[in-house]
Scaffold this active site. Sequence first.
Site, mmCIF file in Angstrom:
data_model
loop_
_atom_site.group_PDB
_atom_site.id
_atom_site.type_symbol
_atom_site.label_atom_id
_atom_site.label_comp_id
_atom_site.label_asym_id
_atom_site.label_seq_id
_atom_site.Cartn_x
_atom_site.Cartn_y
_atom_site.Cartn_z
ATOM 1 N N TYR A 1 0.599 14.624 1.868
ATOM 2 C CA TYR A 1 1.509 14.748 0.852
ATOM 3 C C TYR A 1 1.580 16.121 0.310
ATOM 4 C CZ TYR A 1 1.886 10.098 2.308
ATOM 5 O OH TYR A 1 1.953 9.016 3.164
ATOM 6 N N LYS B 1 -8.462 4.149 12.445
ATOM 7 C CA LYS B 1 -7.410 3.998 11.248
ATOM 8 C C LYS B 1 -8.225 2.742 10.408
ATOM 9 C CE LYS B 1 -2.982 2.672 9.410
ATOM 10 N NZ LYS B 1 -1.663 2.410 9.703
ATOM 11 N N ARG C 1 2.729 1.906 0.860
ATOM 12 C CA ARG C 1 3.683 0.585 1.323
ATOM 13 C C ARG C 1 4.829 0.360 0.090
ATOM 14 N NH1 ARG C 1 -1.891 -2.931 2.934
ATOM 15 N NH2 ARG C 1 -2.568 -1.626 4.614
ATOM 16 N N GLU D 1 -13.106 3.424 19.447
ATOM 17 C CA GLU D 1 -11.482 3.513 19.357
ATOM 18 C C GLU D 1 -11.298 4.817 19.835
ATOM 19 O OE1 GLU D 1 -9.454 1.567 19.017
ATOM 20 O OE2 GLU D 1 -10.050 -0.279 18.083
ATOM 21 N N LYS E 1 -4.686 -6.448 6.875
ATOM 22 C CA LYS E 1 -4.564 -5.902 8.247
ATOM 23 C C LYS E 1 -6.013 -5.903 8.757
ATOM 24 C CE LYS E 1 -0.224 -3.622 7.438
ATOM 25 N NZ LYS E 1 0.580 -2.218 7.520
ATOM 26 N N LYS F 1 -8.350 8.058 9.538
ATOM 27 C CA LYS F 1 -7.496 7.811 8.315
ATOM 28 C C LYS F 1 -7.975 6.774 7.661
ATOM 29 C CE LYS F 1 -2.820 5.962 7.365
ATOM 30 N NZ LYS F 1 -1.827 5.249 7.738
ATOM 31 N N SER G 1 -1.646 8.141 0.968
ATOM 32 C CA SER G 1 -0.921 8.130 -0.396
ATOM 33 C C SER G 1 -1.905 7.795 -1.285
ATOM 34 C CB SER G 1 0.136 6.947 0.059
ATOM 35 O OG SER G 1 -0.654 5.776 0.177
HETATM 36 C C1 PBG Z 1 1.831 1.902 8.925
HETATM 37 C C2 PBG Z 1 1.262 3.074 8.119
HETATM 38 C C3 PBG Z 1 0.396 2.795 7.087
HETATM 39 C C4 PBG Z 1 0.406 4.436 6.721
HETATM 40 C C5 PBG Z 1 0.921 5.250 7.703
HETATM 41 N N1 PBG Z 1 1.455 4.454 8.807
HETATM 42 C C6 PBG Z 1 0.180 1.997 6.122
HETATM 43 C C7 PBG Z 1 -0.399 0.798 6.607
HETATM 44 O O1 PBG Z 1 -0.997 0.629 7.468
HETATM 45 O O2 PBG Z 1 -0.367 -0.307 5.848
HETATM 46 C C8 PBG Z 1 -0.256 5.024 5.437
HETATM 47 C C9 PBG Z 1 -0.139 6.086 5.001
HETATM 48 C C10 PBG Z 1 -0.156 6.352 3.747
HETATM 49 O O3 PBG Z 1 -1.088 5.765 2.863
HETATM 50 O O4 PBG Z 1 0.089 7.466 3.013
HETATM 51 N N2 PBG Z 1 1.774 1.683 10.383
#
Ligand code: PBG
Length: 336
Positions: free
Chosen positions: A326, A204, A214, A246, A230, A261, A287
């Site tokens: 989505y 990720k 968010r 990982e 992050k 991701k 997203s």
């Molecule tokens: C948070 C989480 C995130 C997403 C899924 N779980 C956002 C982040 O890490 O800030 C993102 C999913 C998306 O953007 O569609 N644990």
Amino acid sequence: MADSFRLDLTRRPRRMRRTASLRALSCETEVLAQHLIQPLFVIDGDGAPESIESMPGMARLPIPALVEECRQLHRLGICGVALFPKLEDRLKSDDGREALNPDTLVLRAIRAIKAAVPELTVITDLALDPYTVHGHDGLWDAAAQDLANDATVEVLAEMAILAAQAGVDMVAPSDMMDGRVGAIRVALDEHGFERTAIMAYSAKFASAFYGPFRDAVGSASSAGTHHLDKRTYQLNPANRREALTEIALDEAEGADVLMVKPAGPYLDIIREVREETELPIAAYQVSGEYAQIMAAAERGWLDLERCRDESLLAIRRAGADMILTYFAKAYAADRA
Ligand code: PBG
């Protein structure tokens, strides 16, 4: 002129592209509804769904509407949903303790869906971002100005047990703490949940493409920005070998599914992971990937359906077995 000029070619690959049926016969990849997982946002109460401005077509659903949505998704051949709660601000705290409330929103949502549509696979995130005032995925250590790794893992393991008790099929740690998959596996097994699977957000990346999400879960508004940093836990987008590290760790720690991701900008990583592991691979079309296509289509600059379908096909071609997207419902509805 057209008749006199002829190349002397043995191989003419265009021969297999000449007709629709030849193209179908030589098609290498397909995207079926059964490969797709629909992420869904849930809110409390029984009011109206709340639309999400930066994700046109997506809404935060109260549980009754969520259950109805799951019925429809199941009917359309979608096999899984991933649930994301949006909490009221008054339930957020520094340590995200609402995540361990045995009656917290997401647990009620799991129970309602499993009662109504038991065949549908229900997945929930394990991370604290919907529950913390700062919007980070774990417990903030003010002295270190960083997340506290091991203390966060302890909380995630408790969240996993609660989700399993509520009937979840897969828990999906999305926090990127070290050692969490192993700790969650042990915790689940100790409590008799050896059949609950772990879909690990393994590779990720610290991506700017999570912005609209968010907004959707409110981790941006609580943190005051969706440019939440992050980078001490999510991966550097520049790094390929680190992603493979990982992946190897999560596999060794007992993950059942490994995730990459975002998806579209990381197709090379999906391909490499496919070559490294025999486990199923999930890819999350996030997203921001969705918002880009929707926004351009709204302006008439891109063809929505064709860009959507091509983006999903590319992710499957790269090597993903399942895709969190989505677009899941719309894709399946177009083929039903
Ligand atoms: C948070 C989480 C995130 C997403 C899924 N779980 C956002 C982040 O890490 O800030 C993102 C999913 C998306 O953007 O569609 N644990």
